[in-house]
Scaffold this motif. Structure first.
Motif, PDB file in Angstrom:
ATOM      1  N   ALA A 199      -9.801 -22.212  -0.429  1.00 36.40           N
ATOM      2  CA  ALA A 199      -8.522 -22.595   0.086  1.00 36.40           C
ATOM      3  C   ALA A 199      -7.764 -21.349   0.328  1.00 36.40           C
ATOM      4  CB  ALA A 199      -7.689 -23.748  -0.406  1.00 36.40           C
ATOM      5  N   GLY A 200      -8.437 -20.027   0.412  1.00 38.14           N
ATOM      6  CA  GLY A 200      -7.717 -19.079   0.485  1.00 38.14           C
ATOM      7  C   GLY A 200      -6.731 -18.699  -0.411  1.00 38.14           C
ATOM      8  N   SER A 201      -6.973 -19.114  -1.578  1.00 37.52           N
ATOM      9  CA  SER A 201      -5.724 -18.981  -2.595  1.00 37.52           C
ATOM     10  C   SER A 201      -5.681 -17.705  -3.223  1.00 37.52           C
ATOM     11  CB  SER A 201      -6.097 -20.002  -3.943  1.00 37.52           C
ATOM     12  OG  SER A 201      -7.348 -19.857  -4.349  1.00 37.52           O
ATOM     13  N   MET A 202      -4.419 -17.350  -3.650  1.00 33.40           N
ATOM     14  CA  MET A 202      -4.246 -15.681  -4.015  1.00 33.40           C
ATOM     15  C   MET A 202      -4.444 -15.477  -5.515  1.00 33.40           C
ATOM     16  SD  MET A 202      -0.980 -13.532  -2.957  1.00 33.40           S
ATOM     17  CE  MET A 202       0.028 -14.790  -3.365  1.00 33.40           C
ATOM     18  N   SER A 203      -5.255 -14.824  -5.516  1.00 26.08           N
ATOM     19  CA  SER A 203      -6.083 -14.348  -7.276  1.00 26.08           C
ATOM     20  C   SER A 203      -5.508 -12.996  -7.531  1.00 26.08           C
ATOM     21  CB  SER A 203      -7.296 -14.913  -7.186  1.00 26.08           C
ATOM     22  OG  SER A 203      -7.880 -13.716  -6.100  1.00 26.08           O
ATOM     23  N   ALA A 204      -5.952 -12.675  -8.562  1.00 27.06           N
ATOM     24  CA  ALA A 204      -5.860 -10.987  -8.969  1.00 27.06           C
ATOM     25  C   ALA A 204      -6.662 -10.366  -7.880  1.00 27.06           C
ATOM     26  CB  ALA A 204      -6.138 -10.867 -10.341  1.00 27.06           C
ATOM     27  N   GLY A 205      -7.733 -10.739  -7.528  1.00 31.96           N
ATOM     28  CA  GLY A 205      -8.614  -9.975  -6.442  1.00 31.96           C
ATOM     29  C   GLY A 205      -7.951 -10.027  -5.202  1.00 31.96           C
ATOM     30  N   VAL A 206      -7.217 -11.115  -4.781  1.00 25.13           N
ATOM     31  CA  VAL A 206      -6.500 -10.898  -3.379  1.00 25.13           C
ATOM     32  C   VAL A 206      -5.217 -10.078  -3.459  1.00 25.13           C
ATOM     33  CG1 VAL A 206      -5.207 -12.320  -2.067  1.00 25.13           C
ATOM     34  CG2 VAL A 206      -7.252 -13.042  -2.696  1.00 25.13           C
ATOM     35  N   GLY A 207      -4.732  -9.893  -4.747  1.00 21.27           N
ATOM     36  CA  GLY A 207      -3.593  -9.105  -4.812  1.00 21.27           C
ATOM     37  C   GLY A 207      -4.283  -7.593  -4.634  1.00 21.27           C
ATOM     38  N   GLU A 208      -5.478  -7.416  -5.278  1.00 18.92           N
ATOM     39  CA  GLU A 208      -5.915  -6.033  -5.353  1.00 18.92           C
ATOM     40  C   GLU A 208      -6.317  -5.744  -4.049  1.00 18.92           C
ATOM     41  OE1 GLU A 208      -6.507  -2.658  -6.933  1.00 18.92           O
ATOM     42  OE2 GLU A 208      -5.612  -4.264  -8.268  1.00 18.92           O
ATOM     43  N   ALA A 209      -7.047  -6.794  -3.300  1.00 17.82           N
ATOM     44  CA  ALA A 209      -7.372  -6.414  -1.743  1.00 17.82           C
ATOM     45  C   ALA A 209      -6.075  -6.004  -0.951  1.00 17.82           C
ATOM     46  CB  ALA A 209      -8.075  -7.709  -1.300  1.00 17.82           C
ATOM     47  N   LEU A 210      -5.029  -6.518  -1.011  1.00 18.43           N
ATOM     48  CA  LEU A 210      -3.880  -6.302  -0.254  1.00 18.43           C
ATOM     49  C   LEU A 210      -3.281  -4.895  -0.639  1.00 18.43           C
ATOM     50  CD1 LEU A 210      -2.033  -9.708  -0.062  1.00 18.43           C
ATOM     51  CD2 LEU A 210      -3.073  -8.609   1.764  1.00 18.43           C
ATOM     52  N   VAL A 211      -3.229  -4.336  -1.994  1.00 15.40           N
ATOM     53  CA  VAL A 211      -2.679  -3.156  -2.291  1.00 15.40           C
ATOM     54  C   VAL A 211      -3.734  -2.356  -1.570  1.00 15.40           C
ATOM     55  CG1 VAL A 211      -2.379  -1.651  -4.214  1.00 15.40           C
ATOM     56  CG2 VAL A 211      -1.540  -4.129  -4.377  1.00 15.40           C
ATOM     57  N   THR A 212      -5.016  -2.681  -1.809  1.00 12.96           N
ATOM     58  CA  THR A 212      -6.029  -1.375  -1.249  1.00 12.96           C
ATOM     59  C   THR A 212      -5.867  -1.261  -0.008  1.00 12.96           C
ATOM     60  OG1 THR A 212      -7.643  -2.177  -3.251  1.00 12.96           O
ATOM     61  CG2 THR A 212      -8.592  -1.083  -1.115  1.00 12.96           C
ATOM     62  N   ALA A 213      -5.514  -2.429   0.647  1.00 13.41           N
ATOM     63  CA  ALA A 213      -5.403  -2.253   2.278  1.00 13.41           C
ATOM     64  C   ALA A 213      -4.248  -1.386   2.764  1.00 13.41           C
ATOM     65  CB  ALA A 213      -5.282  -3.613   2.845  1.00 13.41           C
ATOM     66  N   ALA A 214      -3.080  -1.599   1.873  1.00 10.36           N
ATOM     67  CA  ALA A 214      -2.037  -0.862   1.924  1.00 10.36           C
ATOM     68  C   ALA A 214      -2.172   0.732   2.058  1.00 10.36           C
ATOM     69  CB  ALA A 214      -0.846  -1.485   1.104  1.00 10.36           C
ATOM     70  N   ARG A 215      -2.937   1.053   1.000  1.00  8.14           N
ATOM     71  CA  ARG A 215      -3.112   2.412   0.651  1.00  8.14           C
ATOM     72  C   ARG A 215      -3.793   2.897   1.436  1.00  8.14           C
ATOM     73  NH1 ARG A 215      -4.315   1.431  -6.092  1.00  8.14           N
ATOM     74  NH2 ARG A 215      -2.299   1.518  -6.764  1.00  8.14           N
ATOM     75  N   LEU A 216      -4.962   2.157   2.143  1.00  7.03           N
ATOM     76  CA  LEU A 216      -5.883   2.940   3.226  1.00  7.03           C
ATOM     77  C   LEU A 216      -4.987   2.842   4.436  1.00  7.03           C
ATOM     78  CD1 LEU A 216      -8.760   3.576   4.107  1.00  7.03           C
ATOM     79  CD2 LEU A 216      -8.999   1.011   4.723  1.00  7.03           C
ATOM     80  N   ALA A 217      -4.007   2.159   4.605  1.00  9.66           N
ATOM     81  CA  ALA A 217      -3.483   2.017   5.859  1.00  9.66           C
ATOM     82  C   ALA A 217      -2.495   3.435   5.971  1.00  9.66           C
ATOM     83  CB  ALA A 217      -2.396   1.102   6.007  1.00  9.66           C
ATOM     84  N   VAL A 218      -1.743   3.803   4.695  1.00  8.36           N
ATOM     85  CA  VAL A 218      -1.136   4.955   4.413  1.00  8.36           C
ATOM     86  C   VAL A 218      -1.914   6.165   4.583  1.00  8.36           C
ATOM     87  CG1 VAL A 218       0.598   6.147   2.960  1.00  8.36           C
ATOM     88  CG2 VAL A 218       0.689   3.619   3.099  1.00  8.36           C
ATOM     89  N   LEU A 219      -3.065   6.055   3.978  1.00  3.34           N
ATOM     90  CA  LEU A 219      -4.027   7.102   3.985  1.00  3.34           C
ATOM     91  C   LEU A 219      -4.471   7.645   5.526  1.00  3.34           C
ATOM     92  CD1 LEU A 219      -5.674   9.183   2.183  1.00  3.34           C
ATOM     93  CD2 LEU A 219      -7.334   7.599   2.070  1.00  3.34           C
ATOM     94  N   GLN A 220      -4.665   6.595   6.113  1.00  8.41           N
ATOM     95  CA  GLN A 220      -5.169   6.813   7.509  1.00  8.41           C
ATOM     96  C   GLN A 220      -3.909   6.928   8.568  1.00  8.41           C
ATOM     97  OE1 GLN A 220      -8.127   3.741   8.361  1.00  8.41           O
ATOM     98  NE2 GLN A 220      -9.513   4.685   7.163  1.00  8.41           N
ATOM     99  N   ASP A 221      -2.949   6.807   8.170  1.00  4.21           N
ATOM    100  CA  ASP A 221      -1.843   6.807   9.220  1.00  4.21           C
ATOM    101  C   ASP A 221      -1.947   5.624  10.308  1.00  4.21           C
ATOM    102  OD1 ASP A 221       0.734   7.756  10.054  1.00  4.21           O
ATOM    103  OD2 ASP A 221      -0.250   8.922  11.483  1.00  4.21           O
ATOM    104  N   ALA A 222      -2.230   4.585   9.754  1.00  4.59           N
ATOM    105  CA  ALA A 222      -2.527   3.288  10.719  1.00  4.59           C
ATOM    106  C   ALA A 222      -1.637   2.052  10.264  1.00  4.59           C
ATOM    107  CB  ALA A 222      -3.985   2.943  10.362  1.00  4.59           C
ATOM    108  N   PRO A 223      -1.480   1.486  11.167  1.00  2.00           N
ATOM    109  CA  PRO A 223      -0.677  -0.061  10.991  1.00  2.00           C
ATOM    110  C   PRO A 223      -1.599  -0.796  10.140  1.00  2.00           C
ATOM    111  CG  PRO A 223      -0.700   0.579  13.363  1.00  2.00           C
ATOM    112  CD  PRO A 223      -1.477   1.572  12.568  1.00  2.00           C
ATOM    113  N   LEU A 224      -0.961  -1.832   9.360  1.00  2.00           N
ATOM    114  CA  LEU A 224      -1.581  -2.773   8.653  1.00  2.00           C
ATOM    115  C   LEU A 224      -1.375  -4.110   9.477  1.00  2.00           C
ATOM    116  CD1 LEU A 224      -3.086  -3.709   6.201  1.00  2.00           C
ATOM    117  CD2 LEU A 224      -1.097  -3.622   4.837  1.00  2.00           C
ATOM    118  N   VAL A 225      -2.425  -4.950   9.595  1.00  2.00           N
ATOM    119  CA  VAL A 225      -2.339  -6.233  10.278  1.00  2.00           C
ATOM    120  C   VAL A 225      -3.117  -7.119   9.074  1.00  2.00           C
ATOM    121  CG1 VAL A 225      -3.122  -7.627  12.128  1.00  2.00           C
ATOM    122  CG2 VAL A 225      -2.549  -5.281  12.600  1.00  2.00           C
TER     123      VAL A 225
END
Length: 306
Positions: free
Chosen positions: A133-159
Motif C-alpha cells: 500500500a505504498g506505506s512509508m518505511s525506512a527504505g522510503v525515507g532513504e529514497a526521498l532523501v536520496t532523490a533530494a540530494r540528487l536534485a541538488v547535485l544536478q541542479d534540477a527540480p524534484l517531482v
C-alpha cells in the motif's frame, strides 16, 4: 458413447488448429462505472476510463514512462534494514517484504529516476501503491532523501508522485521517523532554490499527507484522487456529523484552497513542463543605475564695462 464429442469434435478441432488459449487480461472493468475496456484502449488512454474518465491506479514504472521523456534512468537506492524490529503478526514482516518485492520487482515502495520533462531536467520519486500500500518505511525515507540530494547535485527540480496508505505499521516508530526525514529532504531542495512539486495520486493518506506531501511549491492532483489523513468514516464518528459529498477528493480540496491544480493524466506531462519552465525562468536583469548627468561647466562672468 457420444460420437459427436468423442470423435467428431476432436477431428474438427484438429482441422482448424485446435483450441487457442485466450489471455485472461484482454478486458478490464472500470471500478467506477463497471464498463469493460479493451486492454489496448486502456493503454492508449493512459489507464483512464474512456467511458467515465475515472483514473485507474498505475504502477511506478508506468508513471515514469507516461511522465518523463524517453531516455530516463532509474537510480540505485541505498539498502535499509529489511526487518529492524523483527516484527510478526499473522505472518513475518520479512515474508511480506519478499512477497511484495517479487510482485513489483522493487526493493521498496518508491522508485527514483532522473531524466527530463518536455526537455527540462528533473528528478522524480514515484510511490508504488501495490508495494504494501505504498506505506512509508525506512527504505522510503532513504529514497526521498536520496532523490533530494540528487536534485541538488544536478541542479534540477524534484517531482514526487504520491500514492500511499501512510506509515508502515510493521516498522513502528522507525516508520514515523521518516516523516521529519522527508520534510528535511524537501528543505534541502528548497534551500538550494529549486522547485519542489508534488502530484497527489489516488490514494494519498496518513503520514505521507501529514508530512512532505503538503509542502510542495505547487500542489497538483489527479482527478478524483482520495487525499486526506484519517478515513472519512473515522472523521464522521469523531465529529458526529455527516461529511459533505466529495469530501477528501481532489476537486473538493481544490475548491477549498488545499490544492493548486487538478490535472488529468493526459495533460500532466505538459503541465509539469510548463510549471517547471515558469519556476526556473529567471526574470530580466535589473538595469544598472544610470550615472548622474554631467553638469555643464560653469561659465565665467563677463568683466564689467568700465
Amino acid at each position: 458413447m457420444n460420437w459427436i464429442s468423442d470423435w467428431a469434435l476432436p477431428k474438427i478441432q484438429t482441422l482448424f488448429g485446435g483450441k487457442r488459449d485466450v489471455p485472461e487480461n484482454l478486458w478490464h472493468k472500470c471500478p467506477a462505472c463497471e464498463q469493460m475496456i479493451f486492454h489496448r484502449d486502456l493503454e492508449r488512454g493512459l489507464h483512464v476510463c474512456p467511458h467515465c474518465g475515472h483514473h485507474l491506479r498505475i504502477g511506478a514504472q508506468k508513471r515514469l514512462e507516461y511522465t518523463l521523456d524517453p531516455g530516463w534512468q532509474k537510480i540505485e537506492l541505498p539498502r535499509s534494514p529489511l526487518d529492524p524490529l523483527r516484527f510478526r503478526d499473522q505472518r513475518r514482516y520479512a515474508d511480506r517484504l519478499k512477497e511484495a518485492q517479487q510482485k513489483t520487482g522493487m526493493d521498496d515502495a518508491v522508485m527514483v529516476a532522473h531524466g527530463a520533462i518536455e526537455g527540462r531536467r528533473v528528478v522524480a520519486a514515484v510511490f508504488e501503491f501495490s508495494f504494501m500500500a505504498g506505506s512509508m518505511s525506512a527504505g522510503v525515507g532513504e529514497a526521498l532523501v536520496t532523490a533530494a540530494r540528487l536534485a541538488v547535485l544536478q541542479d534540477a527540480p524534484l517531482v514526487v508522485f504520491t500514492a500511499s496508505g501512510g506509515a508502515r505499521m510493521q516498522e513502528g516508530a522507525i516508520s514515523l521517523m521518516q516523516m521529519p526525514r522527508s520534510v528535511i529532504a524537501t528543505r534541502m531542495v528548497k534551500e538550494a532554490g529549486l522547485p519542489f512539486l508534488v502530484v497527489l495520486c489516488d490514494p494519498t493518506t496518513g503520514g505521507v499527507t501529514a508530512s512532505f506531501a503538503m509542502l510542495g511549491d505547487i500542489q497538483i492532483a489527479e482527478p478524483g484522487a482520495l487525499i486526506g489523513f484519517a478515513g472519512a468514516r473515522v472523521i464522521e464518528q469523531t465529529v458526529r456529523e455527516t461529511l459533505p459529498e466529495g469530501f477528501q477528493r481532489a476537486e473538493y480540496l481544490l475548491e477549498h484552497g488545499i490544492l493548486d491544480m487538478v490535472v488529468p493524466r493526459g495533460e500532466m506531462r505538459a503541465t509539469l513542463g510548463r510549471v517547471i519552465s515558469l519556476l526556473r525562468e529567471r526574470g530580466p536583469a535589473e538595469p544598472a543605475e544610470a550615472p548622474p548627468p554631467e553638469q555643464p561647466p560653469a561659465m565665467e562672468a563677463a568683466p564689467a564695462a568700465s
